[in-house]
Design a protein around this motif. Structure first.
Motif, mmCIF file in Angstrom:
data_model
loop_
_atom_site.group_PDB
_atom_site.id
_atom_site.type_symbol
_atom_site.label_atom_id
_atom_site.label_comp_id
_atom_site.label_asym_id
_atom_site.label_seq_id
_atom_site.Cartn_x
_atom_site.Cartn_y
_atom_site.Cartn_z
ATOM 1 N N ARG A 205 -3.875 -32.728 -13.920
ATOM 2 C CA ARG A 205 -3.819 -33.937 -12.958
ATOM 3 C C ARG A 205 -2.846 -34.521 -13.517
ATOM 4 N NH1 ARG A 205 -6.575 -31.270 -9.637
ATOM 5 N NH2 ARG A 205 -8.143 -31.391 -8.838
ATOM 6 N N ALA A 206 -2.364 -34.951 -14.611
ATOM 7 C CA ALA A 206 -2.086 -35.707 -15.279
ATOM 8 C C ALA A 206 -0.235 -35.082 -14.639
ATOM 9 C CB ALA A 206 -1.930 -35.621 -17.148
ATOM 10 N N ALA A 207 -0.093 -34.300 -14.069
ATOM 11 C CA ALA A 207 1.229 -33.230 -14.209
ATOM 12 C C ALA A 207 1.314 -33.699 -12.396
ATOM 13 C CB ALA A 207 1.512 -32.224 -13.695
ATOM 14 N N ALA A 212 3.251 -37.582 -8.255
ATOM 15 C CA ALA A 212 3.274 -38.477 -7.010
ATOM 16 C C ALA A 212 3.824 -39.774 -7.233
ATOM 17 C CB ALA A 212 0.962 -38.182 -7.044
ATOM 18 N N LEU A 213 3.936 -40.282 -8.118
ATOM 19 C CA LEU A 213 4.240 -41.031 -8.492
ATOM 20 C C LEU A 213 5.729 -41.407 -8.272
ATOM 21 C CD1 LEU A 213 2.269 -41.934 -11.878
ATOM 22 C CD2 LEU A 213 2.580 -43.682 -10.047
ATOM 23 N N ASP A 214 6.516 -40.350 -8.644
ATOM 24 C CA ASP A 214 7.932 -39.551 -8.215
ATOM 25 C C ASP A 214 8.056 -39.982 -6.216
ATOM 26 O OD1 ASP A 214 10.258 -39.403 -8.908
ATOM 27 O OD2 ASP A 214 10.379 -37.068 -8.968
ATOM 28 N N SER A 215 7.050 -39.678 -6.069
ATOM 29 C CA SER A 215 7.345 -39.425 -4.159
ATOM 30 C C SER A 215 6.800 -41.220 -4.280
ATOM 31 C CB SER A 215 6.155 -38.508 -4.256
ATOM 32 O OG SER A 215 6.293 -39.144 -2.322
ATOM 33 N N ALA A 253 7.995 -42.573 -17.958
ATOM 34 C CA ALA A 253 7.345 -42.420 -18.935
ATOM 35 C C ALA A 253 5.713 -41.938 -18.307
ATOM 36 C CB ALA A 253 6.027 -44.178 -19.176
ATOM 37 N N SER A 254 5.547 -41.487 -17.095
ATOM 38 C CA SER A 254 4.633 -40.867 -16.713
ATOM 39 C C SER A 254 5.005 -39.053 -17.321
ATOM 40 C CB SER A 254 4.024 -41.169 -15.773
ATOM 41 O OG SER A 254 2.839 -42.619 -15.496
ATOM 42 N N GLY A 255 6.180 -38.994 -16.577
ATOM 43 C CA GLY A 255 6.465 -37.826 -16.429
ATOM 44 C C GLY A 255 6.505 -37.312 -18.347
ATOM 45 N N VAL A 276 -3.505 -38.943 -23.865
ATOM 46 C CA VAL A 276 -2.865 -39.008 -23.940
ATOM 47 C C VAL A 276 -1.554 -39.751 -22.361
ATOM 48 C CG1 VAL A 276 0.209 -40.296 -24.758
ATOM 49 C CG2 VAL A 276 -1.617 -40.162 -26.899
ATOM 50 N N ALA A 277 -1.323 -38.507 -22.225
ATOM 51 C CA ALA A 277 -1.259 -38.111 -20.945
ATOM 52 C C ALA A 277 -1.717 -38.789 -19.441
ATOM 53 C CB ALA A 277 -0.923 -36.597 -20.169
#
Length: 350
Positions: A205-207, A212-215, A253-255, A276-277
């Motif tokens: 789910r983190a990935a 989705a944030l990139d989108s 940071a998320s990636g 952490v992720a």
């Protein structure tokens, strides 16, 4: 980047760009199973990247799988690809044959359990698993439980369960599965954590959320260059630029956090990185979705615009397989148990 990773990246990006269209996602949210998309994923070898080649998979690594899982989040693919990838890995660890078709995982909550038992020469499963991703569409369910005092991976046919259909905010199936002494298709002992589904589900789910944030960032930047106010693109205004810079920071940071978790999974010691992720990406989901909607203004809240496909999934996924608060508590307990003197050495050793 390895040759396989590059090939997977090119294949999955091209496939999702061609097939994971706005129209397909809308149809999936109305209950239509995207059969063409799933068949293309299977034919492209994208559903079983962690399964050995001699068992019908791609024989890849967790970092190879990361490329596929993150892309599925970036394109909001309405299929249980992440669940099938983790399920295939669990079955492989148990030395079991991996079936084709969509699979899911159960249970997905830390406080739920399915019980395996021997009965009349067979193994049966009993219990109730709530909010199971894609339960109504998955052809098989994979569970991890104890049998004869050993952790065991079990493969269960979908028809063995009574299904109570539900959905999340993103209108993805999140069903309750009830098993009553249902016969298990196959089972095998495996050297995996007792909470492997919860753990690796959180990593997946983190990935997906990072994708989705990139989108969100891509759509926000594009809209800021197209939308004009006072005779110039709104992206020329410093306030908008600052907000987009903050969003870009969260995306980066998320990636990194998600990729680090997948890298740590290669050495079978990823619990810290997964926690952490999930915490970092969950925090970014709240801030990032807000900035993306603020940039778009009113149009971003309409169903006709595609932004909500990403943001509704972010709001849904951040609570699945443990929220950032749940994982932050795990981190806090682990740090407290180790003591203050060990904190710096533990961090720098990762």
């Amino acid at each position: 980047m390895t040759e396989l990773r590059s090939l997977l990246g090119d294949t999955v990006t091209r496939l999702f760009t061609d097939l994971a269209t706005k129209e397909l996602i809308e149809a999936a949210e109305k209950g239509t199973w995207p059969d063409k998309l799933w068949r293309a994923l299977e034919e492209g070898g994208l559903t079983l990247p962690l399964v050995p080649e001699d068992a019908g998979g791609a024989g890849g690594t967790w970092l190879d799988a990361h490329v596929v899982v993150r892309a599925s989040g970036r394109h909001q693919a309405p299929v249980p690809l992440a669940e099938t990838i983790v399920a295939g890995w669990l079955l492989s660890r148990a030395g079991l044959a991996v079936p084709f078709g969509p699979m899911t995982l159960a249970p997905v909550h830390a406080d739920e359990r399915l019980t395996l038992a021997r009965s009349a020469g067979a193994v049966t499963v009993s219990g109730r698993a709530t909010r199971v991703p894609w339960g109504r569409h998955a052809e098989h369910v994979v569970a991890v439980s104890e049998l004869d005092g050993r952790l065991t991976v079990a493969l269960i046919a979908r028809g063995a369960a009574t299904i109570e259909e539900e959905r999340n905010l993103a209108l993805e199936p999140r069903d309750t599965l009830v098993f009553r002494d249902a016969r298990v298709v196959a089972f095998g002992a495996a050297d995996v954590p007792a909470d492997a589904i919860y753990l690796y589900g959180a990593m997946a789910r983190a990935a997906q959320m990072a994708g989705a944030l990139d989108s969100c960032l891509t759509q926000a930047v594009r809209y800021a260059t197209e939308r004009k106010q006072f005779g110039k693109p709104i992206g020329n205004f410093q306030a908008i630029q600052q907000s987009l810079a903050v969003l870009a920071g969260h995306v980066a940071a998320s990636g990194i956090a998600a990729e680090s978790a997948f890298r740590a999974a290669e050495r079978n010691d990823a619990r810290f990185e997964i926690a952490v992720a999930k915490v970092r990406v969950g925090e970014a989901a709240g801030v990032g979705a807000g900035i993306a909607h603020q940039t778009h203004g009113a149009i971003g809240f309409t169903y006709e615009h595609s932004l909500h496909f990403a943001t509704r999934r972010l709001w849904s996924w951040r609570a699945e397989f443990g929220s950032e608060n749940a994982w932050a508590r795990q981190l806090g307990r682990a740090v407290a148990a180790r003591g203050a003197d060990a904190l710096w050495s533990d961090l720098t050793a990762r």
